[in-house]
Design an enzyme around this catalytic site. Structure first.
Site, short mmCIF file in Angstrom:
data_model
loop_
_atom_site.label_atom_id
_atom_site.label_comp_id
_atom_site.label_asym_id
_atom_site.label_seq_id
_atom_site.Cartn_x
_atom_site.Cartn_y
_atom_site.Cartn_z
N ASP A 1 12.74 -0.23 1.79
CA ASP A 1 11.96 0.43 2.85
C ASP A 1 10.80 -0.44 3.28
O ASP A 1 10.16 -0.16 4.30
CB ASP A 1 11.44 1.78 2.33
CG ASP A 1 10.68 2.58 3.38
OD1 ASP A 1 11.22 2.76 4.50
OD2 ASP A 1 9.55 3.02 3.11
N LEU B 1 4.80 3.76 -12.62
CA LEU B 1 4.97 5.20 -12.82
C LEU B 1 3.64 5.90 -12.56
O LEU B 1 3.02 6.48 -13.44
CB LEU B 1 5.47 5.51 -14.23
CG LEU B 1 6.05 6.91 -14.40
CD1 LEU B 1 7.44 7.01 -13.77
CD2 LEU B 1 6.13 7.34 -15.86
N GLY B 2 3.19 5.82 -11.29
CA GLY B 2 1.97 6.52 -10.87
C GLY B 2 2.35 7.83 -10.23
O GLY B 2 3.34 8.47 -10.61
N HIS C 1 10.23 1.10 6.90
CA HIS C 1 9.00 1.62 6.30
C HIS C 1 8.74 3.08 6.75
O HIS C 1 7.72 3.38 7.37
CB HIS C 1 7.81 0.73 6.67
CG HIS C 1 6.64 0.88 5.72
ND1 HIS C 1 5.81 -0.15 5.39
CD2 HIS C 1 6.15 1.96 5.04
CE1 HIS C 1 4.86 0.27 4.56
NE2 HIS C 1 5.06 1.55 4.33
N VAL C 2 9.70 3.95 6.37
CA VAL C 2 9.62 5.34 6.84
C VAL C 2 9.43 6.35 5.70
O VAL C 2 9.55 7.56 5.93
CB VAL C 2 10.89 5.74 7.64
CG1 VAL C 2 10.96 4.99 8.95
CG2 VAL C 2 12.16 5.56 6.81
N GLY D 1 7.54 0.23 -2.57
CA GLY D 1 6.10 0.00 -2.76
C GLY D 1 5.54 -0.88 -1.66
O GLY D 1 5.09 -0.40 -0.62
N ARG D 2 5.60 -2.19 -1.88
CA ARG D 2 5.23 -3.17 -0.86
C ARG D 2 6.22 -4.33 -0.92
O ARG D 2 6.59 -4.77 -2.02
CB ARG D 2 3.81 -3.71 -1.10
CG ARG D 2 2.70 -2.76 -0.70
CD ARG D 2 2.59 -2.57 0.82
NE ARG D 2 1.54 -1.66 1.21
CZ ARG D 2 1.69 -0.35 1.47
NH1 ARG D 2 2.89 0.21 1.40
NH2 ARG D 2 0.68 0.40 1.83
N GLU E 1 6.32 -7.36 7.53
CA GLU E 1 6.70 -6.30 8.47
C GLU E 1 6.01 -6.49 9.81
O GLU E 1 4.86 -6.94 9.85
CB GLU E 1 6.30 -4.94 7.88
CG GLU E 1 7.07 -4.62 6.63
CD GLU E 1 6.61 -3.33 5.95
OE1 GLU E 1 5.76 -2.62 6.51
OE2 GLU E 1 7.11 -3.05 4.85
#
Ligand code: NAP
Ligand code: 8YV
Length: 324
Positions: free
Chosen positions: A257, A153-154, A280-281, A232-233, A262
């Protein structure tokens, strides 16, 4: 080369606006990957700044004796060895805030597409199946009645939470430190949050601390109605465990995403009927990417002019300059 213009390395496939502005204001050197073989001794010693759009290792940083600043294109900087850069007092900057709303918007879109199958419904219409076969099947999943858990939660996580509050959904979160400025229930352990919610949104930074944190146990705690959304990643998700959980219907669906390797996406994720996949958009609009590009170049310009960095990463905050 001009004696008065610092030399800046453009590393990787840099955004056109970064290239244009760096070429206008600095002596630019371009390389496609951070490969030591691509830089001769003279170039290595001249480089004072770097715009990074590729992985930057400790070894590569050590190759450049006069490097002062690495400006990363992206808020996530797990591909840059910032801890090592800091030991050499090389400033590392990223691109926070300017992309948070765009990424949060995309995340909500990905969540809706995942539970309501909108991309599949559109493909059905475009294939002429509505006319030939009748209405698209009712979706087994809905956003209604769901409880959301946000892992991270950043800046972006909070922007997602605020949007989903407006959708009427209860929000929980897991971070290492409990926030004092929100009333959402906090869980000290990811697995406990997964058990308390049915919709898990992952928006933590990549790196060793979060690697494969979303594993089989967490997915089982999420349960058979569970929906995983990952922006995120990719490294934060144990992808083989996710593929098993989706195949066995131990969770209901996933919207992704980001991926571990990747641009490779495991074929099993592509073949599964209960995935919604994006390349990753999340930040990829012209306006947001331009804002990121400007922040990259503004950070380089500030640091190379002897001013404080605009957006230093936490590892480098201790040696940032004080404002005049
Ligand atoms: P941020 O403001 O730094 O927020 C990160 C959040 O994650 C914080 O709440 C932090 O809280 C939490 N966190 C960090 N490490 C953790 C850990 N080991 N365990 C639990 N929680 C942890 O970053 P942001 O601007 O929101 O960006 C988040 C990430 O999104 C980026 O790092 C990037 O990887 C990703 N991203 C992806 C896209 C995309 O295109 N898909 C676009 C932008 C960003 P604590 O420190 O209290 O733990
Ligand atoms: C970009 C991102 O797509 O900011 C980040 O961390 O993941 C994205 O905004 C990426 O950094 C550029 O390729």
């Amino acid at each position: 080369m001009s004696a008065s213009r610092p030399t800046v390395l453009l590393a990787g496939k840099v955004h056109p606006r970064v290239r244009e502005r760096v070429e206008a204001d600095f002596d630019a050197i371009s390389i496609e990957t951070a490969d030591r073989a691509l830089l001769d001794e003279d170039a290595r010693s001249r480089i004072r700044g770097m715009a990074a759009a590729t992985a930057i290792s400790a070894d590569f940083i050590d190759l450049l004796p006069n490097l002062e600043v690495i400006a990363n294109f992206g808020v996530g900087y797990d591909s840059v060895d910032a801890a090592h850069a800091a030991t050499r007092q090389v400033m590392v900057t990223n691109t926070p805030d300017v992309l948070s709303d765009e990424v949060a918007d995309t995340t909500v879109g990905l969540l809706l597409n995942t539970v309501r199958e909108l991309p599949k419904a559109e493909a059905y219409l475009r294939a002429g199946r509505w006319e030939r076969e009748g209405a698209y099947p009712l979706t087994s999943l809905s956003l209604r009645g769901r409880t959301v858990g946000i892992f991270g939660l950043g800046r972006i996580g909070l922007a997602i939470a605020r949007r989903l509050e407006a959708f009427g959904l209860p929000i929980h979160y897991h971070t290492r430190n409990k926030r004092t400025d929100v009333a959402y229930p906090w869980h000290a352990r990811l697995i406990d949050m997964a058990a308390a919610v049915d919709t898990l949104i992952v928006v933590v930074p990549g790196g060793a601390a979060t690697e494969k944190a979303v594993n089989a146990e967490v997915l089982d705690a999420l349960g058979p109605q569970g929906v995983l959304i990952s922006v995120g990643r990719g490294t934060t998700i144990d992808e083989p465990a996710l593929i098993e959980a989706l195949s066995d219907r131990r969770i209901a669906a996933a919207g992704l995403d980001v991926f571990a390797r990747e641009p490779h996406v495991p074929q099993a994720l592509i073949d599964l009927p209960n995935t919604c996949l994006l390349p990753h958009v999340a930040s990829a609009s012209l306006s947001t990417r331009n804002a990121m590009a400007d922040l990259v170049v503004n950070n380089l310009a500030a640091w190379l002019a002897g001013k404080p960095a605009l957006t230093p990463v936490p590892e480098c905050a201790s040696f940032d300059r004080k404002p005049a």
